[in-house]
Design a protein around this motif. Structure first.
Motif, PDB file in Angstrom:
ATOM      1  N   ASN A  14      -2.225 -19.387  -7.529  1.00  0.00           N
ATOM      2  CA  ASN A  14      -2.332 -17.932  -7.552  1.00  0.00           C
ATOM      3  C   ASN A  14      -1.949 -17.359  -6.192  1.00  0.00           C
ATOM      4  O   ASN A  14      -2.576 -17.639  -5.177  1.00  0.00           O
ATOM      5  CB  ASN A  14      -3.778 -17.540  -7.906  1.00  0.00           C
ATOM      6  CG  ASN A  14      -3.962 -16.058  -8.019  1.00  0.00           C
ATOM      7  OD1 ASN A  14      -3.080 -15.273  -7.706  1.00  0.00           O
ATOM      8  ND2 ASN A  14      -5.139 -15.658  -8.466  1.00  0.00           N
ATOM      9  N   LYS A  15      -0.925 -16.532  -6.165  1.00  0.00           N
ATOM     10  CA  LYS A  15      -0.452 -15.932  -4.912  1.00  0.00           C
ATOM     11  C   LYS A  15      -1.503 -15.050  -4.258  1.00  0.00           C
ATOM     12  O   LYS A  15      -1.507 -14.859  -3.050  1.00  0.00           O
ATOM     13  CB  LYS A  15       0.805 -15.108  -5.181  1.00  0.00           C
ATOM     14  CG  LYS A  15       1.968 -15.902  -5.652  1.00  0.00           C
ATOM     15  CD  LYS A  15       3.121 -14.993  -6.024  1.00  0.00           C
ATOM     16  CE  LYS A  15       4.182 -15.793  -6.744  1.00  0.00           C
ATOM     17  NZ  LYS A  15       5.233 -14.951  -7.299  1.00  0.00           N
ATOM     18  N   ASN A  16      -2.424 -14.502  -5.050  1.00  0.00           N
ATOM     19  CA  ASN A  16      -3.429 -13.573  -4.536  1.00  0.00           C
ATOM     20  C   ASN A  16      -4.775 -14.227  -4.249  1.00  0.00           C
ATOM     21  O   ASN A  16      -5.742 -13.526  -3.985  1.00  0.00           O
ATOM     22  CB  ASN A  16      -3.625 -12.424  -5.527  1.00  0.00           C
ATOM     23  CG  ASN A  16      -2.367 -11.610  -5.708  1.00  0.00           C
ATOM     24  OD1 ASN A  16      -1.707 -11.297  -4.732  1.00  0.00           O
ATOM     25  ND2 ASN A  16      -2.021 -11.297  -6.934  1.00  0.00           N
ATOM     26  N   SER A  17      -4.842 -15.552  -4.285  1.00  0.00           N
ATOM     27  CA  SER A  17      -6.138 -16.214  -4.111  1.00  0.00           C
ATOM     28  C   SER A  17      -6.749 -15.949  -2.737  1.00  0.00           C
ATOM     29  O   SER A  17      -7.958 -15.964  -2.587  1.00  0.00           O
ATOM     30  CB  SER A  17      -6.019 -17.716  -4.345  1.00  0.00           C
ATOM     31  OG  SER A  17      -5.188 -18.306  -3.362  1.00  0.00           O
ATOM     32  N   GLY A  18      -5.937 -15.691  -1.735  1.00  0.00           N
ATOM     33  CA  GLY A  18      -6.461 -15.428  -0.400  1.00  0.00           C
ATOM     34  C   GLY A  18      -6.866 -13.986  -0.168  1.00  0.00           C
ATOM     35  O   GLY A  18      -7.356 -13.642   0.895  1.00  0.00           O
ATOM     36  N   ASN A  19      -6.694 -13.137  -1.155  1.00  0.00           N
ATOM     37  CA  ASN A  19      -6.963 -11.708  -0.991  1.00  0.00           C
ATOM     38  C   ASN A  19      -8.281 -11.250  -1.603  1.00  0.00           C
ATOM     39  O   ASN A  19      -8.458 -10.079  -1.864  1.00  0.00           O
ATOM     40  CB  ASN A  19      -5.819 -10.888  -1.607  1.00  0.00           C
ATOM     41  CG  ASN A  19      -4.501 -11.146  -0.925  1.00  0.00           C
ATOM     42  OD1 ASN A  19      -4.480 -11.458   0.251  1.00  0.00           O
ATOM     43  ND2 ASN A  19      -3.421 -11.023  -1.654  1.00  0.00           N
ATOM     44  N   HIS A  20      -9.198 -12.147  -1.833  1.00  0.00           N
ATOM     45  CA  HIS A  20     -10.465 -11.797  -2.471  1.00  0.00           C
ATOM     46  C   HIS A  20     -11.474 -11.430  -1.388  1.00  0.00           C
ATOM     47  O   HIS A  20     -11.842 -12.250  -0.550  1.00  0.00           O
ATOM     48  CB  HIS A  20     -10.985 -12.970  -3.300  1.00  0.00           C
ATOM     49  CG  HIS A  20     -12.002 -12.567  -4.309  1.00  0.00           C
ATOM     50  ND1 HIS A  20     -13.274 -12.205  -3.969  1.00  0.00           N
ATOM     51  CD2 HIS A  20     -11.930 -12.467  -5.654  1.00  0.00           C
ATOM     52  CE1 HIS A  20     -13.958 -11.901  -5.044  1.00  0.00           C
ATOM     53  NE2 HIS A  20     -13.158 -12.052  -6.081  1.00  0.00           N
TER      54      HIS A  20
END
Length: 63
Positions: A14-20
């Motif tokens: 998931n490209k957005n996994s670091g944006n949580h």
């Protein structure tokens, strides 16, 4: 254990996994789960599974 590994695969993919915002270091959490999963598989079993996987790949790629 398969579910633990699948969740890690999905998280890494998931490209957005670091944006949580609620999870401070998501990569560290993923690493921790993968280490936990690795500890759950006895070394002998892991070696056996690697050998079986290689054999299956050979059979699948054979003409």
């Amino acid at each position: 254990m398969e579910s633990l590994l699948n969740v890690c695969i999905l998280a890494l993919d998931n490209k957005n996994s670091g944006n949580h915002a609620a999870i401070v270091e998501p990569d560290v959490s993923i690493l921790s789960v993968l280490e936990m999963a690795a500890q759950m598989i006895p070394n002998e079993d892991a070696e056996f599974l690697d050998m079986v996987r290689k054999q299956v790949l050979i059979v699948e790629t054979a003409p």
